[in-house]
Design a protein around this motif. Structure first.
Motif, PDB file in Angstrom:
ATOM      1  N   GLY A   1     -24.809   5.026 -11.442  1.00 40.83           N
ATOM      2  CA  GLY A   1     -25.459   6.320 -11.348  1.00 40.83           C
ATOM      3  C   GLY A   1     -26.950   6.250 -11.086  1.00 40.83           C
ATOM      4  O   GLY A   1     -27.607   7.276 -10.998  1.00 40.83           O
ATOM      5  N   LEU A   2     -27.520   5.074 -10.984  1.00 41.89           N
ATOM      6  CA  LEU A   2     -28.950   4.951 -10.713  1.00 41.89           C
ATOM      7  C   LEU A   2     -29.176   4.839  -9.211  1.00 41.89           C
ATOM      8  O   LEU A   2     -28.419   4.186  -8.511  1.00 41.89           O
ATOM      9  CB  LEU A   2     -29.528   3.718 -11.411  1.00 41.89           C
ATOM     10  N   GLY A   3     -30.224   5.494  -8.757  1.00 40.39           N
ATOM     11  CA  GLY A   3     -30.562   5.419  -7.346  1.00 40.39           C
ATOM     12  C   GLY A   3     -31.307   4.137  -7.033  1.00 40.39           C
ATOM     13  O   GLY A   3     -31.678   3.371  -7.927  1.00 40.39           O
ATOM     14  N   PRO A   4     -31.558   3.888  -5.741  1.00 48.15           N
ATOM     15  CA  PRO A   4     -32.219   2.634  -5.352  1.00 48.15           C
ATOM     16  C   PRO A   4     -33.670   2.544  -5.841  1.00 48.15           C
ATOM     17  O   PRO A   4     -34.194   1.461  -5.995  1.00 48.15           O
ATOM     18  CB  PRO A   4     -32.155   2.651  -3.823  1.00 48.15           C
ATOM     19  N   TYR A   5     -34.326   3.689  -6.113  1.00 48.99           N
ATOM     20  CA  TYR A   5     -35.732   3.668  -6.514  1.00 48.99           C
ATOM     21  C   TYR A   5     -35.921   4.032  -7.977  1.00 48.99           C
ATOM     22  O   TYR A   5     -37.021   4.329  -8.420  1.00 48.99           O
ATOM     23  CB  TYR A   5     -36.542   4.642  -5.644  1.00 48.99           C
ATOM     24  N   ASN A   6     -34.841   4.049  -8.730  1.00 47.19           N
ATOM     25  CA  ASN A   6     -34.898   4.537 -10.116  1.00 47.19           C
ATOM     26  C   ASN A   6     -35.882   3.747 -10.981  1.00 47.19           C
ATOM     27  O   ASN A   6     -36.667   4.328 -11.723  1.00 47.19           O
ATOM     28  CB  ASN A   6     -33.506   4.502 -10.728  1.00 47.19           C
ATOM     29  N   LYS A   7     -35.854   2.421 -10.899  1.00 47.98           N
ATOM     30  CA  LYS A   7     -36.750   1.602 -11.728  1.00 47.98           C
ATOM     31  C   LYS A   7     -38.212   1.866 -11.375  1.00 47.98           C
ATOM     32  O   LYS A   7     -39.059   1.968 -12.251  1.00 47.98           O
ATOM     33  CB  LYS A   7     -36.433   0.122 -11.563  1.00 47.98           C
ATOM     34  N   LYS A   8     -38.494   2.006 -10.074  1.00 50.73           N
ATOM     35  CA  LYS A   8     -39.867   2.265  -9.645  1.00 50.73           C
ATOM     36  C   LYS A   8     -40.319   3.643 -10.116  1.00 50.73           C
ATOM     37  O   LYS A   8     -41.466   3.806 -10.553  1.00 50.73           O
ATOM     38  CB  LYS A   8     -39.980   2.178  -8.127  1.00 50.73           C
ATOM     39  N   ILE A   9     -39.439   4.633 -10.060  1.00 49.82           N
ATOM     40  CA  ILE A   9     -39.782   5.990 -10.495  1.00 49.82           C
ATOM     41  C   ILE A   9     -40.092   5.995 -11.983  1.00 49.82           C
ATOM     42  O   ILE A   9     -41.079   6.583 -12.432  1.00 49.82           O
ATOM     43  CB  ILE A   9     -38.641   6.980 -10.161  1.00 49.82           C
ATOM     44  N   ILE A  10     -39.265   5.317 -12.776  1.00 48.66           N
ATOM     45  CA  ILE A  10     -39.487   5.260 -14.223  1.00 48.66           C
ATOM     46  C   ILE A  10     -40.813   4.561 -14.536  1.00 48.66           C
ATOM     47  O   ILE A  10     -41.571   4.997 -15.399  1.00 48.66           O
ATOM     48  CB  ILE A  10     -38.295   4.574 -14.929  1.00 48.66           C
ATOM     49  N   ALA A  11     -41.118   3.488 -13.793  1.00 50.29           N
ATOM     50  CA  ALA A  11     -42.377   2.773 -14.015  1.00 50.29           C
ATOM     51  C   ALA A  11     -43.578   3.676 -13.700  1.00 50.29           C
ATOM     52  O   ALA A  11     -44.559   3.708 -14.455  1.00 50.29           O
ATOM     53  CB  ALA A  11     -42.421   1.510 -13.165  1.00 50.29           C
ATOM     54  N   VAL A  12     -43.490   4.432 -12.604  1.00 54.41           N
ATOM     55  CA  VAL A  12     -44.585   5.332 -12.233  1.00 54.41           C
ATOM     56  C   VAL A  12     -44.724   6.448 -13.272  1.00 54.41           C
ATOM     57  O   VAL A  12     -45.843   6.827 -13.642  1.00 54.41           O
ATOM     58  CB  VAL A  12     -44.354   5.909 -10.810  1.00 54.41           C
ATOM     59  N   GLN A  13     -43.599   6.973 -13.770  1.00 54.42           N
ATOM     60  CA  GLN A  13     -43.667   8.012 -14.798  1.00 54.42           C
ATOM     61  C   GLN A  13     -44.334   7.484 -16.071  1.00 54.42           C
ATOM     62  O   GLN A  13     -45.123   8.190 -16.699  1.00 54.42           O
ATOM     63  CB  GLN A  13     -42.265   8.545 -15.122  1.00 54.42           C
ATOM     64  N   ASP A  14     -44.019   6.253 -16.448  1.00 55.77           N
ATOM     65  CA  ASP A  14     -44.671   5.644 -17.620  1.00 55.77           C
ATOM     66  C   ASP A  14     -46.173   5.489 -17.390  1.00 55.77           C
ATOM     67  O   ASP A  14     -46.979   5.741 -18.293  1.00 55.77           O
ATOM     68  CB  ASP A  14     -44.042   4.287 -17.951  1.00 55.77           C
ATOM     69  N   ASP A  15     -46.553   5.075 -16.168  1.00 52.49           N
ATOM     70  CA  ASP A  15     -47.974   4.949 -15.840  1.00 52.49           C
ATOM     71  C   ASP A  15     -48.680   6.295 -15.954  1.00 52.49           C
ATOM     72  O   ASP A  15     -49.796   6.385 -16.476  1.00 52.49           O
ATOM     73  CB  ASP A  15     -48.163   4.387 -14.421  1.00 52.49           C
TER      74      ASP A  15
END
Length: 182
Positions: free
Chosen positions: A59-73
């Motif tokens: 259920g995770l998209g190809p950019y999910n990890k990058k999106i979560i990292a940017v949201q944390d930043d």
């Protein structure tokens, strides 16, 4: 042409039937091929690390990890900005630095003498014109004083902190309750 191996019987069956004649329906399972029995006989296999990793990425998209990292930043930067500008509510009664008027504050400090903090312990003859106030200035003494020009008798209550001038010890302003530093 030839059919792939797994579906060969269907291909052969489709060629063998004449036009207009329906293909034979799938045969019901033999009594020894009971699906419930098959389920019961299957061994339950525990998930290994690969299976768990697959389920985590389901259920995770190809950019999910990058999106979560940017949201944390963004959250961290927002927290840092709020700390720097002092947005959080403070118990000190100070306005945010963006609302400070340092020039008029300096001018007021030069014109007015600094006040001393005291506690009004008792009101003598309350609600009359000749009301007097007993104040306690810490580590100095107790005084019976009157009110300054800019404070109303209704503003002063027994037990509250007040600002008094350093000469006559007249009550100049009511002060908020002391703030607990913890």
């Amino acid at each position: 042409g030839s059919c792939p191996a797994p579906i060969l019987p269907l291909c052969v069956l489709a060629r063998a039937t004449a036009p207009g004649v329906q293909a034979a329906a799938a045969m019901p399972p033999a009594p020894d091929d009971d699906p419930m029995e098959e389920e019961a006989n299957k061994k339950i296999r525990a998930l290994d690390e690969g299976d768990i990793a697959l389920l985590k990425t389901y259920g995770l998209g190809p950019y999910n990890k990058k999106i979560i990292a940017v949201q944390d930043d963004i959250k961290n930067l927002n927290k840092t900005i709020n700390e720097l500008i002092g947005v959080k509510e403070s118990d000190t009664g100070l306005a945010p630095p963006s609302q400070w008027d340092l020039v008029s504050d300096k001018q007021m400090m030069q014109e007015e003498q600094p006040l001393q903090v005291a506690r009004c312990t008792k009101i003598i003859n309350p609600n009359t014109d000749d009301a007097k106030y007993m104040i306690n200035v810490k580590q100095i003494a107790k005084f019976v004083v009157g009110l300054g020009d800019r404070v109303a008798p209704a503003d002063i209550e027994e037990g509250m902190r007040v600002g008094v001038d350093r000469n006559k010890y007249q009550i100049q302003i009511p002060l908020p309750p002391k703030i607990d530093p913890t």
